[in-house]
Design a protein around this motif. Sequence first.
Motif, PDB file in Angstrom:
ATOM      1  N   ASP A  77      53.414  38.960  17.363  1.00 10.53           N
ATOM      2  CA  ASP A  77      52.332  39.646  16.651  1.00 10.53           C
ATOM      3  C   ASP A  77      51.667  40.713  17.529  1.00 10.53           C
ATOM      4  OD1 ASP A  77      51.285  37.461  18.177  1.00 10.53           O
ATOM      5  OD2 ASP A  77      49.424  37.513  17.020  1.00 10.53           O
ATOM      6  N   GLU A  80      54.072  43.660  17.554  1.00 10.14           N
ATOM      7  CA  GLU A  80      54.006  44.376  16.280  1.00 10.14           C
ATOM      8  C   GLU A  80      52.718  45.171  16.124  1.00 10.14           C
ATOM      9  OE1 GLU A  80      54.860  41.682  13.027  1.00 10.14           O
ATOM     10  OE2 GLU A  80      56.563  40.867  14.137  1.00 10.14           O
ATOM     11  N   SER A  81      51.599  44.594  16.516  1.00 10.45           N
ATOM     12  CA  SER A  81      50.318  45.270  16.309  1.00 10.45           C
ATOM     13  C   SER A  81      49.989  46.296  17.392  1.00 10.45           C
ATOM     14  CB  SER A  81      49.175  44.257  16.203  1.00 10.45           C
ATOM     15  OG  SER A  81      48.999  43.566  17.429  1.00 10.45           O
TER      16      SER A  81
END
Length: 178
Positions: A77, A80-81
């Motif tokens: 995550d 991805e962020s």
Amino acid sequence: METKSNRGQKECDAVPEIALAEILKQNRWTISTAESCTGGRIGALLTKHPGSSVFYKGSVIAYCNEVKQSVLGVQSDILESQGAVSAPVVEQMAQGVVRLLKTDLAIAVSGIAGPDGGTAEKPVGMVWMAVSDGQNTKSECCYFGTNREENMRKITEKAIFFAKEFAENKKDCTFAPR
């Protein structure tokens, strides 16, 4: 008059990897590297001089995100962020290689070496680097030019200098190595 003793000190002061090596040896600390955009150059520079096996344990060249996640434990995550070229990613890379190779310190880098691959938000030459002892982690963003070979050289040198500063601060504090 220059003596053998002060000649060695001058060399140590002028060459960051030698200065870092001396701090590591004096404190009986070990170091590892997690490298993306430098492709192993930091590890190569640390092992260039005799005696590096005393302090250098190894490296993970994590060029793709899958290796950053599966080997170093970077959270998907976060990748991805934030993207691979970000403070949280290099911090997790440094912490991950400390755990994996059981070292006292680690250097991690991720960036866009060039000449292409950059964006408006993350231009060519942008690099994040981190140093960690497993408990304390410091990261820094640097910007270099668009020449890939020159960038890789500068990133490697800057990362070694950054680690030397971290080690000097650690040495002067009450941190206890593992």
